[in-house]
Design an enzyme around this catalytic site. Structure first.
Site, PDB file in Angstrom:
ATOM      1  N   VAL A 122     -20.434 -39.839  10.253  1.00  0.00           N
ATOM      2  CA  VAL A 122     -19.154 -39.429  10.790  1.00  0.00           C
ATOM      3  C   VAL A 122     -17.864 -40.192  10.391  1.00  0.00           C
ATOM      4  O   VAL A 122     -16.872 -39.554   9.698  1.00  0.00           O
ATOM      5  CB  VAL A 122     -19.181 -39.400  12.212  1.00  0.00           C
ATOM      6  CG1 VAL A 122     -17.901 -39.175  13.163  1.00  0.00           C
ATOM      7  CG2 VAL A 122     -20.350 -38.439  12.595  1.00  0.00           C
ATOM      8  N   TYR A 154     -32.544 -39.125  24.937  1.00  0.00           N
ATOM      9  CA  TYR A 154     -31.402 -38.161  24.535  1.00  0.00           C
ATOM     10  C   TYR A 154     -31.618 -36.740  25.339  1.00  0.00           C
ATOM     11  O   TYR A 154     -32.913 -36.527  25.552  1.00  0.00           O
ATOM     12  CB  TYR A 154     -31.848 -37.849  23.083  1.00  0.00           C
ATOM     13  CG  TYR A 154     -30.753 -37.211  22.361  1.00  0.00           C
ATOM     14  CD1 TYR A 154     -29.711 -38.232  22.199  1.00  0.00           C
ATOM     15  CD2 TYR A 154     -30.549 -35.853  22.095  1.00  0.00           C
ATOM     16  CE1 TYR A 154     -28.530 -37.780  21.282  1.00  0.00           C
ATOM     17  CE2 TYR A 154     -29.359 -35.330  21.356  1.00  0.00           C
ATOM     18  CZ  TYR A 154     -28.129 -36.296  20.947  1.00  0.00           C
ATOM     19  OH  TYR A 154     -27.281 -35.856  20.173  1.00  0.00           O
TER      20      TYR A 154
END
Lengths: 383, 383
Positions: free
Chosen positions: A193, A78
């Protein structure tokens, strides 16, 4: 009796707070090198925290969510990385895991103006290291959760409001200008989400087609998403069937679908993209399959497809403290008004010895990584 | 002697023109079904053309370019399709190939106002069917080529100005707002669009990194592109080498590359995309490899890459006759001022019997499809 109702002088309150923080053991979930979270994470008892000075704030954590990106950070896969810390009592610098969390202000330094004791706060500094029971932060690291009096906002809602709901709001508003009645298609629709997208779209009069993996209990999941406001739910397998085009055409009444949302990648997303209409936007915010996004060039040239990415961390970096505070207030308002429900979740309580906690953490993360759709939140039991 | 210098009366001129059109044999390159161009194309002598009436215009073709998309149309692998024609003397409806061309007005109907005899014209109606020696068009099908007096505009420039140069101009101006000194990276850099990109970018002070396939004579090709204004030329193989990142960093002085142009697709484009910087735009206008565009989702999410497509035909469809005329005038101006040179090309003259012409057409198209980088233009010899 007079002395009992008289407020304690500041110095006494201070000593009391200090005394609690030294007798209670602070815990943190840390790692010293990148790797699989179940391999590299350890739970550690921290050295006693200092008294907050200047713009420092002493926090006690209520809930620390586990987001898929947290695991990628630990793996080293990441781009955002936490700062190495040398105040954790480890032989080498270590990292505290966790990006998101809900904490209560326990004490403040003399220059702190934006929060006071008892306030709920969340984190505007990415990769703060939120998988801890207590921490010292600077006031610039945190955002006060602006709760209405008699607020219905739950701890779970507050703990999960910085990343997923703002992402869902941005996905629905920043890329395609959709009118009520228009359609959105999304994959990974049962992600946090995805659940927020369903609810926000529904309240804006947008129709959603929601794609999920086939699984045991798929009908229950479909029902659950529909109860949030999903118009249609289908599996990737169903989307791949010959009749799917006709089914979708029936649902949309042949209106072009102008917005697609992707957190999966790979061939299921290629398939989804073929259902997008002229001038559509495909926005990626995750890559759960770890496979690339592969699309026929003809979709770009002849159907005028535009592909974007969205990363909430970038939004926070590029916006001012006032803008961040205003976004959070908007999301809290959506939650308090009932527009956004808690994500389906499980609170994992950490208690016992460091070894016992560590074992609980690894079990929970193993479950989370295996794609179960409940969001996990850690809670350190009072020790 | 007087009679020889006296201009002929209009009626005589008309009869003369009419007489030419009936005695000369009009030819067309046609097909009745989709398939490989070398299999399905035939050359046919057309029935005599009628005299133009109303808003009709009679055209004699000077040059008919072969664009890669023309071959895709014939294959049936292109969303734009020509209208089937029943005026070609074929047993079943047939299609005339060709989208782009330069013709001269030979005669006009009584309602025609935008052109007159002798004007050069090009085509605003997509898939007009330009691989012919003569045709009747409506005035709305054509755009007059606005040449300055003593114009240096060549027939090849005029014949190739509707598709490739406007595409290059749009690619450089409509997606990323670049400042002089910024970098553009493109693949298929020796395509006609690629050559126009190099020249327009160079004149705007933009730097280009141009990717081409390795081939015999690669150094000649590199020299040729550099003579057009290319700053750097490298092969896909060179881009795949370990040192490429350092090489490119040296060239760009570590400035992010914010615009990538793609007419290839496939793994070479995936590789190119990795050289794009933060907030870049990747615009696809072709897919010569026929492989999909496959990109890591992380480029979208973390580097904020946006992927677009561009299709000049859509631009023409979405803009008015005045806007189209104004675009053409801009391109002609660029050519007349020396900013845009002729693409490297070969004029293939079609003559002899229909069978001989057909054989020449198929040979030329075989060469064109094999990826030789010279643009082919057909010219029907006066018959």
């Amino acid at each position: 009796m007079f002395t009992r109702v008289c407020p304690l002088p500041a110095s006494v309150r201070y000593v009391r707070s200090f005394s609690i923080s030294t007798t209670r053991s602070a815990k943190a979930i840390i790692y010293t090198r990148n790797g699989e979270p179940t391999d590299v994470l350890t739970v550690r008892t921290l050295p006693a925290l200092a008294v907050p000075r200047g713009d420092q704030v002493k926090l006690r954590f209520k809930l620390s969510p586990v987001n898929p990106a947290d695991l990628n950070v630990i793996q080293g896969a990441y781009p955002a990385k936490p700062h190495p810390r040398d105040d954790l009592g480890t032989a080498e610098p270590a990292f505290v895991a966790g990006n998101e969390g809900l904490a209560i202000v326990e004490d403040v330094g003399e220059d702190v103006s934006v929060v006071q004791k008892g306030d709920w706060v969340i984190f505007s500094t990415p990769q703060f290291g939120t998988w801890v029971s207590e921490a010292i932060a600077r006031q610039s690291d945190i955002i006060r959760v602006p709760r209405a009096s008699n607020s219905s906002l739950s701890e779970v809602q507050a703990a999960t409001l910085t990343v997923n709901p703002p992402t869902a709001l941005a996905l629905l508003t920043q890329f395609a200008s959709l009118e009520p009645g228009e359609f959105v298609i999304q994959n990974g629709a049962n992600s946090s989400v995805g659940q927020a997208v369903i609810q926000i779209a529904h309240r804006h009069g947008l129709k959603t087609i929601n794609l999920v993996r086939d699984r045991e209990g798929i009908e229950d999941l479909k029902g659950q998403l529909k109860s949030l406001g999903a118009d249609y739910v289908m599996t990737y397998n169903e989307l791949g069937e010959k009749t799917a085009r006709e089914t979708v055409r029936d649902w949309t009444d042949s209106k072009p679908i102008r917005l697609g949302l992707n957190c999966v990648g790979g061939k299921d997303t290629t398939l989804m993209a073929r259902f997008l209409g002229q001038d559509a936007h495909l926005v990626s915010y995750g890559a759960m399959s770890k496979a690339p996004l592969s699309l026929p060039t003809s979709l770009f040239i002849f159907k005028n497809l535009t592909c974007h990415g969205y990363w909430q961390s970038r939004w926070y970096q590029q916006h001012s403290a006032e803008e961040r505070q205003s976004l959070i207030a908007e999301i809290v308002g959506m939650m308090e008004s009932g527009l956004l429900q808690e994500p389906s979740h499980e609170i994992v309580v950490l208690q016992g010895s460091d070894e016992e906690m560590q074992s609980t953490v690894k079990d929970a993360i193993g479950t989370s990584a295996s794609g179960r759709h409940k969001k996990i939140l850690f809670h350190f039991a009072d020790i």
